[in-house]
Design a protein around this motif. Structure first.
Motif, mmCIF file in Angstrom:
data_model
loop_
_atom_site.group_PDB
_atom_site.id
_atom_site.type_symbol
_atom_site.label_atom_id
_atom_site.label_comp_id
_atom_site.label_asym_id
_atom_site.label_seq_id
_atom_site.Cartn_x
_atom_site.Cartn_y
_atom_site.Cartn_z
ATOM 1 N N THR A 39 0.398 -1.102 0.048
ATOM 2 C CA THR A 39 -0.405 0.124 0.014
ATOM 3 C C THR A 39 0.387 1.253 0.004
ATOM 4 N N ASP A 40 2.697 0.972 -0.244
ATOM 5 C CA ASP A 40 3.105 2.041 0.040
ATOM 6 C C ASP A 40 2.623 3.573 -1.538
ATOM 7 N N LYS A 41 2.649 4.565 -1.250
ATOM 8 C CA LYS A 41 2.715 5.485 -1.978
ATOM 9 C C LYS A 41 4.250 5.622 -2.419
ATOM 10 N N ASN A 42 5.040 5.145 -2.305
ATOM 11 C CA ASN A 42 6.464 5.170 -2.111
ATOM 12 C C ASN A 42 6.608 4.079 -4.180
ATOM 13 N N ALA A 43 7.409 4.511 -4.299
ATOM 14 C CA ALA A 43 7.311 3.716 -5.754
ATOM 15 C C ALA A 43 8.824 3.894 -6.353
ATOM 16 N N ASP A 44 9.357 3.935 -4.918
ATOM 17 C CA ASP A 44 11.014 4.134 -6.215
ATOM 18 C C ASP A 44 11.634 2.870 -5.718
ATOM 19 N N PHE A 45 10.383 1.672 -5.920
ATOM 20 C CA PHE A 45 11.543 0.684 -5.479
ATOM 21 C C PHE A 45 11.181 -1.062 -6.462
ATOM 22 N N GLN A 46 11.829 -1.777 -6.769
ATOM 23 C CA GLN A 46 11.542 -2.697 -7.268
ATOM 24 C C GLN A 46 10.668 -4.208 -7.280
ATOM 25 N N LEU A 47 11.427 -4.404 -6.353
ATOM 26 C CA LEU A 47 11.073 -5.627 -5.688
ATOM 27 C C LEU A 47 10.683 -5.540 -3.253
ATOM 28 N N GLY A 48 9.722 -5.155 -3.360
ATOM 29 C CA GLY A 48 9.033 -4.882 -1.830
ATOM 30 C C GLY A 48 8.821 -6.075 -1.049
ATOM 31 N N LEU A 49 9.560 -5.930 0.161
ATOM 32 C CA LEU A 49 9.834 -7.502 0.802
ATOM 33 C C LEU A 49 8.718 -7.035 1.954
ATOM 34 N N TYR A 50 7.557 -8.173 2.571
ATOM 35 C CA TYR A 50 6.821 -7.160 3.002
ATOM 36 C C TYR A 50 5.962 -8.068 4.580
ATOM 37 N N LEU A 51 6.379 -8.122 5.158
ATOM 38 C CA LEU A 51 6.134 -8.461 6.917
ATOM 39 C C LEU A 51 4.375 -9.088 6.806
ATOM 40 N N TYR A 52 3.628 -10.117 6.634
ATOM 41 C CA TYR A 52 2.410 -9.947 6.367
ATOM 42 C C TYR A 52 2.031 -10.518 7.693
ATOM 43 N N ASP A 53 2.600 -10.911 8.901
ATOM 44 C CA ASP A 53 1.705 -11.933 9.525
ATOM 45 C C ASP A 53 3.025 -12.580 10.519
ATOM 46 N N ILE A 54 2.191 -12.888 11.671
ATOM 47 C CA ILE A 54 3.231 -13.101 12.873
ATOM 48 C C ILE A 54 2.934 -13.849 13.768
ATOM 49 N N GLN A 55 3.202 -14.944 14.164
ATOM 50 C CA GLN A 55 2.180 -15.877 15.126
ATOM 51 C C GLN A 55 4.021 -16.476 15.779
ATOM 52 N N GLU A 56 3.263 -17.419 16.738
ATOM 53 C CA GLU A 56 3.780 -17.910 18.158
ATOM 54 C C GLU A 56 3.532 -19.090 17.652
ATOM 55 N N LEU A 57 5.059 -19.972 18.065
ATOM 56 C CA LEU A 57 5.827 -21.289 17.694
ATOM 57 C C LEU A 57 4.855 -22.204 18.742
ATOM 58 N N ARG A 58 4.413 -22.605 19.059
ATOM 59 C CA ARG A 58 3.800 -22.669 20.175
ATOM 60 C C ARG A 58 5.000 -24.651 20.079
ATOM 61 N N GLU A 59 5.291 -25.413 18.708
ATOM 62 C CA GLU A 59 6.075 -26.384 19.204
ATOM 63 C C GLU A 59 7.212 -25.603 19.969
ATOM 64 N N TYR A 60 8.400 -25.280 19.088
ATOM 65 C CA TYR A 60 9.062 -24.716 20.300
ATOM 66 C C TYR A 60 9.176 -24.413 21.683
ATOM 67 N N GLN A 61 8.191 -23.711 22.398
ATOM 68 C CA GLN A 61 7.819 -23.410 23.537
ATOM 69 C C GLN A 61 9.401 -24.240 24.722
ATOM 70 N N ASN A 62 9.535 -23.065 24.972
ATOM 71 C CA ASN A 62 10.650 -23.195 26.361
ATOM 72 C C ASN A 62 9.935 -23.059 26.923
ATOM 73 N N LEU A 63 10.274 -23.768 28.918
ATOM 74 C CA LEU A 63 9.443 -23.331 30.207
ATOM 75 C C LEU A 63 10.374 -23.604 31.488
ATOM 76 N N ASP A 64 11.860 -23.687 30.317
ATOM 77 C CA ASP A 64 12.507 -23.890 31.391
ATOM 78 C C ASP A 64 13.288 -22.322 31.162
ATOM 79 N N MET A 65 12.802 -21.717 32.839
ATOM 80 C CA MET A 65 14.483 -20.303 33.111
ATOM 81 C C MET A 65 15.468 -20.438 32.438
#
Length: 188
Positions: A39-65
């Motif tokens: 949605t950026d109005k800036n047109a100065d780039f050809q290739l865009g990298l867009y972070l569209y989501d962040i999720q918690e990875l429960r299978e890597y969960q570490n409960l140790d302090m």
């Protein structure tokens, strides 16, 4: 494990990787590959990298302090999965022909596959962040673009995980310095 800037650090690491391996062969200037929302109005780039989501990875969960110096322990980090879209900027003044765009996307995909291990942490090699191409359907991809109110654009969809976001929460504890046990047996 890293502080709150880890999300930005990972995005910049992917950006650096793309710039080093695509420029100047297919895209002349490294600044023509940018972290940008479609949605950026800036047109100065050809290739865009867009972070569209962040999720918690429960299978890597570490409960140790994590033990710190003295009588302190830090709460464990949160493992995250970052979801990215790599897309051609159709608003760019520097747009090239369709064949060249396909070459750029092909090279970008090759770079991501060739550098599947993005980084390794110094503390523990088991927590290397990996780049994984996502097997998304056309419908799933169009949902991303429709939420942005932009027509669908061809792109590469991938994730980086696990990304460990450290906790700043620290707990103090007291060490056990003496213990008393009663080992007498009862008779029946």
């Amino acid at each position: 494990m890293a502080d709150f800037s880890i999300i930005s650090d990972v995005s910049n690491e992917v950006l650096k990787l793309l710039r080093e391996n695509i420029c100047p062969e297919l895209i002349q200037s490294p600044e023509s590959i940018a972290l940008a929302a479609p949605t950026d109005k800036n047109a100065d780039f050809q290739l865009g990298l867009y972070l569209y989501d962040i999720q918690e990875l429960r299978e890597y969960q570490n409960l140790d302090m994590i033990r710190l110096r003295g009588n302190q322990a830090q709460y464990p980090p949160k493992p995250l999965n970052l979801f990215f879209a790599l897309y051609m900027n159709t608003k760019s003044q520097m747009m090239s022909n369709v064949e060249n765009e396909q070459r750029i996307l092909g090279r970008a995909m090759q770079v991501l596959m060739d550098h599947a291990i993005l980084y390794e942490t110094a503390e523990n090699d088991e927590t290397s962040a990996s780049i994984t191409l996502l097997p998304m359907s056309y419908e799933e991809k169009t949902k991303i673009w429709s939420v942005l109110s932009i027509p669908y654009q061809l792109g590469i969809y991938f994730s980086v995980a696990p990304v460990l976001l450290s906790s700043r929460r620290i707990r103090s504890f007291k060490r056990v310095v003496a213990a008393e046990f009663d080992v007498s047996q009862r008779q029946r």
